[in-house]
Scaffold this motif. Sequence first.
Motif, short mmCIF file in Angstrom:
data_model
loop_
_atom_site.label_atom_id
_atom_site.label_comp_id
_atom_site.label_asym_id
_atom_site.label_seq_id
_atom_site.Cartn_x
_atom_site.Cartn_y
_atom_site.Cartn_z
N UNK A 118 0.82 -1.20 0.00
CA UNK A 118 0.00 0.00 0.00
C UNK A 118 0.86 1.27 0.00
N UNK A 119 0.39 2.34 -0.67
CA UNK A 119 1.11 3.62 -0.67
C UNK A 119 1.34 4.09 0.77
N UNK A 120 2.46 4.74 1.02
CA UNK A 120 3.44 5.24 0.03
C UNK A 120 4.56 4.27 -0.31
N UNK A 121 4.46 2.99 0.13
CA UNK A 121 5.50 2.00 -0.18
C UNK A 121 5.53 1.77 -1.68
N UNK A 122 6.65 1.98 -2.34
CA UNK A 122 6.71 1.79 -3.79
C UNK A 122 6.85 0.31 -4.15
N UNK A 123 6.18 -0.11 -5.18
CA UNK A 123 6.35 -1.45 -5.74
C UNK A 123 6.25 -1.33 -7.25
N UNK A 124 6.89 -2.24 -7.95
CA UNK A 124 6.90 -2.15 -9.40
C UNK A 124 5.50 -2.28 -9.99
N UNK A 125 4.69 -3.17 -9.41
CA UNK A 125 3.32 -3.31 -9.90
C UNK A 125 2.51 -2.04 -9.66
N UNK A 126 2.70 -1.43 -8.49
CA UNK A 126 2.00 -0.18 -8.19
C UNK A 126 2.43 0.95 -9.09
N UNK A 127 3.72 0.99 -9.45
CA UNK A 127 4.22 2.03 -10.35
C UNK A 127 3.61 1.88 -11.74
N UNK A 128 3.46 0.63 -12.19
CA UNK A 128 2.82 0.40 -13.49
C UNK A 128 1.36 0.80 -13.43
N UNK A 129 0.69 0.49 -12.34
CA UNK A 129 -0.72 0.86 -12.18
C UNK A 129 -0.91 2.38 -12.26
N UNK A 130 0.00 3.11 -11.61
CA UNK A 130 -0.13 4.57 -11.56
C UNK A 130 0.15 5.24 -12.89
N UNK A 131 0.90 4.56 -13.79
CA UNK A 131 1.38 5.24 -14.98
C UNK A 131 1.10 4.52 -16.30
N UNK A 132 0.31 3.43 -16.28
CA UNK A 132 0.09 2.72 -17.55
C UNK A 132 -0.65 3.57 -18.58
N UNK A 133 -1.48 4.50 -18.10
CA UNK A 133 -2.19 5.36 -19.06
C UNK A 133 -1.27 6.39 -19.71
N UNK A 134 -0.07 6.59 -19.14
CA UNK A 134 0.87 7.53 -19.74
C UNK A 134 1.51 6.97 -21.01
N UNK A 135 1.34 5.66 -21.26
CA UNK A 135 1.92 5.05 -22.46
C UNK A 135 1.32 5.68 -23.70
N UNK A 136 0.03 5.97 -23.66
CA UNK A 136 -0.63 6.58 -24.83
C UNK A 136 -0.58 8.10 -24.78
N UNK A 137 0.02 8.64 -23.72
CA UNK A 137 0.13 10.10 -23.59
C UNK A 137 1.53 10.59 -23.94
N UNK A 138 2.33 9.72 -24.56
CA UNK A 138 3.65 10.12 -25.01
C UNK A 138 4.74 10.07 -23.96
N UNK A 139 4.45 9.43 -22.80
CA UNK A 139 5.45 9.31 -21.74
C UNK A 139 5.53 7.86 -21.27
N UNK A 140 5.89 6.96 -22.19
CA UNK A 140 5.84 5.52 -21.88
C UNK A 140 6.87 5.07 -20.86
N UNK A 141 7.95 5.84 -20.68
CA UNK A 141 9.01 5.39 -19.76
C UNK A 141 8.52 5.26 -18.33
N UNK A 142 7.45 5.98 -17.96
CA UNK A 142 6.94 5.92 -16.59
C UNK A 142 6.44 4.52 -16.24
N UNK A 143 5.89 3.80 -17.21
CA UNK A 143 5.42 2.44 -16.98
C UNK A 143 6.42 1.40 -17.47
N UNK A 144 7.21 1.76 -18.49
CA UNK A 144 8.16 0.80 -19.05
C UNK A 144 9.33 0.54 -18.10
#
Length: 367
Positions: free
Chosen positions: A312-338
Amino acid sequence: MGNKNGQSLTSLALRKFKKNFWGVLSFVVIALMAFIAVFAYVFSPDKTRNANWGDLAIHSKPPGFAVTMLHFEKDERAFSDYFFGSEVPSRKIAILDYKIQGDSLTYWEYAADPSLAVSKTIALKSFGPHITPEVFNKDFISKQKFILGTDSQGRDLLSRLIIGSRVSIAIGFVAVFISLLVGIFFGAIAGYYGGRVDAFVMWLVNIIWSIPTLLLVIAITLALGKGFWQVFVAVGLTMWVEVARVVRGQVMSIKQMQFVTAARALGYNNRRIIINHILPNSMAPVIVISAANFASAILIESGLSFLGLGAQPPVPSWGGMIKDHYNYIILGKPWLALAPGIAMLLLVLAFMMVGNALRDALDVKAE
């Protein structure tokens, strides 16, 4: 036991493993990631607890982004901060420019559009008595570079990635340890005693095996509650069935061998025979399964975090980071999820390659 050249099976397996380039390389990758995870706050640029410092003014910046930071206090850290992180984040702000006039400091807060930058003026003595421009430039102004950019909250993505590795690697160790404890126990008693005990254990294994893993983990997580250790236990309790099946088969085969018959003839009790004689000779396939279960545990935890049931936040986890940023893939900032996705890919692939290398190395018949 040994071969015709007098080498033990362990030394033979180790020699075969060393010859496997991809297995050795994967082992090195795992060891390196584990080392980085243990000393995460030493390598992390952001030393705050869970790498949680952020500034919304610099959110979603690309890799290599650099900005001037104004520190409102000296950036001093205790020795423990390098291992557990600093509970109190340092007070700092991203700025575009600043100037000192007499006893006052004027600075412009960072803005993507410089024309919209807000300027503020404060007394220079608020940073301490007798602060000269030279001392101020040295102690309170710094240039910060974000190697992987910043996330949607303006936090350092590299720091979150490094601290998040602790969750993924820890879930592997804890979940595999729990699965080995439970799986070896049930598999050993089922294979050794047979009859009704074997029928009951296999009935239990088949019931758990028939339930989709993710659904079972979600059910256990909801029963135990959301949290860091609850996820570890939940994942471990769903991964023991495969271990139990393999151990059962090994025990059923080994208990027919002559050295077990001799142990019974000498009057050894069942517990001693199982622990001291049968289990040590049935560990080779279990070791291979454990490597695969490491990879599975990492993926399951990431899936739970993606669904909001993992760490749970604020503990970072790779799955949580992908969840928070997967929509950025189509917004031109794919590195946030990649970035977390690639890190997870490398770790899982490394465990699978090590598992394959161990399978080949422990295959005595191939030698």
